[in-house]
Design an enzyme around this catalytic site. Structure first.
Site, PDB file in Angstrom:
ATOM      1  N   TYR A 110       0.840  -1.198   0.000  1.00 65.75           N
ATOM      2  CA  TYR A 110       0.000   0.000   0.000  1.00 65.75           C
ATOM      3  C   TYR A 110       0.867   1.236   0.000  1.00 65.75           C
ATOM      4  O   TYR A 110       2.086   1.177   0.216  1.00 65.75           O
ATOM      5  CB  TYR A 110      -0.949   0.005   1.194  1.00 65.75           C
ATOM      6  CG  TYR A 110      -0.289   0.355   2.517  1.00 65.75           C
ATOM      7  CD1 TYR A 110      -0.438   1.622   3.073  1.00 65.75           C
ATOM      8  CD2 TYR A 110       0.473  -0.581   3.216  1.00 65.75           C
ATOM      9  CE1 TYR A 110       0.154   1.951   4.277  1.00 65.75           C
ATOM     10  CE2 TYR A 110       1.066  -0.264   4.423  1.00 65.75           C
ATOM     11  CZ  TYR A 110       0.915   1.007   4.952  1.00 65.75           C
ATOM     12  OH  TYR A 110       1.514   1.324   6.140  1.00 65.75           O
TER      13      TYR A 110
ATOM     14  N   LYS B 128       6.422  -1.622   2.315  1.00 66.91           N
ATOM     15  CA  LYS B 128       5.154  -1.084   2.830  1.00 66.91           C
ATOM     16  C   LYS B 128       4.066  -2.118   2.555  1.00 66.91           C
ATOM     17  O   LYS B 128       3.211  -1.956   1.664  1.00 66.91           O
ATOM     18  CB  LYS B 128       4.845   0.260   2.175  1.00 66.91           C
ATOM     19  CG  LYS B 128       4.003   1.186   3.040  1.00 66.91           C
ATOM     20  CD  LYS B 128       4.070   2.605   2.521  1.00 66.91           C
ATOM     21  CE  LYS B 128       3.111   3.519   3.258  1.00 66.91           C
ATOM     22  NZ  LYS B 128       3.469   3.752   4.661  1.00 66.91           N
TER      23      LYS B 128
ATOM     24  N   LEU C  72      10.672   1.718   7.959  1.00 64.79           N
ATOM     25  CA  LEU C  72      10.102   2.240   6.720  1.00 64.79           C
ATOM     26  C   LEU C  72      10.900   3.471   6.295  1.00 64.79           C
ATOM     27  O   LEU C  72      11.197   4.332   7.113  1.00 64.79           O
ATOM     28  CB  LEU C  72       8.634   2.622   6.934  1.00 64.79           C
ATOM     29  CG  LEU C  72       7.928   3.168   5.693  1.00 64.79           C
ATOM     30  CD1 LEU C  72       7.771   2.079   4.643  1.00 64.79           C
ATOM     31  CD2 LEU C  72       6.580   3.764   6.057  1.00 64.79           C
TER      32      LEU C  72
ATOM     33  N   GLU D  83      11.712   3.451  15.167  1.00 62.62           N
ATOM     34  CA  GLU D  83      10.706   4.304  14.538  1.00 62.62           C
ATOM     35  C   GLU D  83       9.395   4.145  15.279  1.00 62.62           C
ATOM     36  O   GLU D  83       9.264   3.311  16.173  1.00 62.62           O
ATOM     37  CB  GLU D  83      10.525   3.935  13.064  1.00 62.62           C
ATOM     38  CG  GLU D  83      10.002   2.524  12.835  1.00 62.62           C
ATOM     39  CD  GLU D  83       9.778   2.200  11.362  1.00 62.62           C
ATOM     40  OE1 GLU D  83       9.712   3.125  10.532  1.00 62.62           O
ATOM     41  OE2 GLU D  83       9.651   1.000  11.040  1.00 62.62           O
TER      42      GLU D  83
END
Length: 276
Positions: free
Chosen positions: A33, A147, A203, A179
């Site tokens: 996504y 992702k 990410l 993160e």
């Protein structure tokens, strides 16, 4: 203003669209996504987002059903149809619909889905006040740079933060800060900007990359290197970044209140606003 949906190969009514039971995204989370912000009707850093979408597709061996240029055209048309100026575009690509089996089905076309809705609004008061973040041990897989749709650990971390009265969860691995559950994290110490390096375990955020570029333009040195929880607790400033949050001040990490003076964060926020 209507929410807009695109499914497979055409625009559809968002309330009528039904995803097949045997879609692999539904059964396995077998897909990828991307989330893109639009300001004043224009997708922000669209090329960078679509490049990351292509990288994620390649990493899990999904053939994109459209070229990146064609996806860009669909994004622009969706925004125009929606008439939403401050919008969020969500793109999802699954490996397709097939009888349930773990290995890849043969000759099954991927399924492309896109929606447009109004962007999440965060008040100026909240932006000034800042987030409270709760640290938690990283229990995700090792390829977070993809992702993918497999976000259950992120969901659980976010829920844990919410239940304890925090706005975001921040992952650490054996005490090394990585993160947030839906964001990247930065710390400022002695005028230097620190953030975890762009390895497979986080990410590679588009807003993260923008912030590093802006920091360079402002002569703020960025160190992309691991740092500890203690370093985070003792930081002069902390902020998190994402497409939805932009640059969000952090006022508290676990039970540690951070300084209220945030000059570097404020500089970066001001220059980020000029890009929109």
């Amino acid at each position: 203003m209507p929410e807009i949906a695109f499914y497979k190969d055409k625009f559809v009514d968002i309330n009528d669209t039904v995803v097949p039971i045997q879609d692999r995204a539904h059964q396995f989370g077998d897909g990828i996504y991307e989330v893109i912000r639009a300001y004043n009707g224009k997708p922000f850093y669209l090329e960078a987002h679509l490049e990351r979408l292509g990288n994620s597709a390649e990493a899990i061996q999904i053939a994109l059903p459209y070229t990146l240029d064609e996806i860009a055209d669909i994004c622009h048309e969706a925004i125009a149809r929606s008439t939403i100026l401050e919008a969020e575009i969500y793109i999802q690509i699954s490996r397709g619909t097939y009888s349930r089996q773990h290995h890849f089905p043969e000759a099954t076309p991927p399924v492309f889905t896109l929606t447009v809705k109004e962007a999440r609004f965060i008040s100026s008061e909240k932006r000034t006040e800042g987030f409270r973040v709760l640290t938690t041990e990283d229990d995700r897989w090792k390829n977070c740079y993809i992702k993918s749709l497999n976000l259950l650990p992120n969901v659980l971390a976010k829920q844990k933060a919410k239940e304890h009265g925090y706005d975001e969860a921040v992952y650490h691995e054996n005490g090394t800060v990585k993160e947030g559950s839906t964001s990247n994290i930065f710390a400022v110490k002695n005028g230097l900007l620190y953030t975890y390096p762009p390895l497979k375990g986080i990410l590679h955020g588009i807003t993260r990359k923008i912030v590093i570029t802006l920091a360079g333009e402002l002569d703020i040195q960025t160190k992309e290197e691991p740092f500890s929880l203690d370093f985070l607790y003792e930081a002069d400033e902390v902020f998190v970044t994402s497409t939805s949050l932009e640059i969000m001040t952090v006022k508290q990490v676990d039970d540690r209140l951070l300084p209220t003076e945030r000059p570097i964060t404020a500089q970066l926020q001001a220059h980020f606003r000029q890009l929109k």
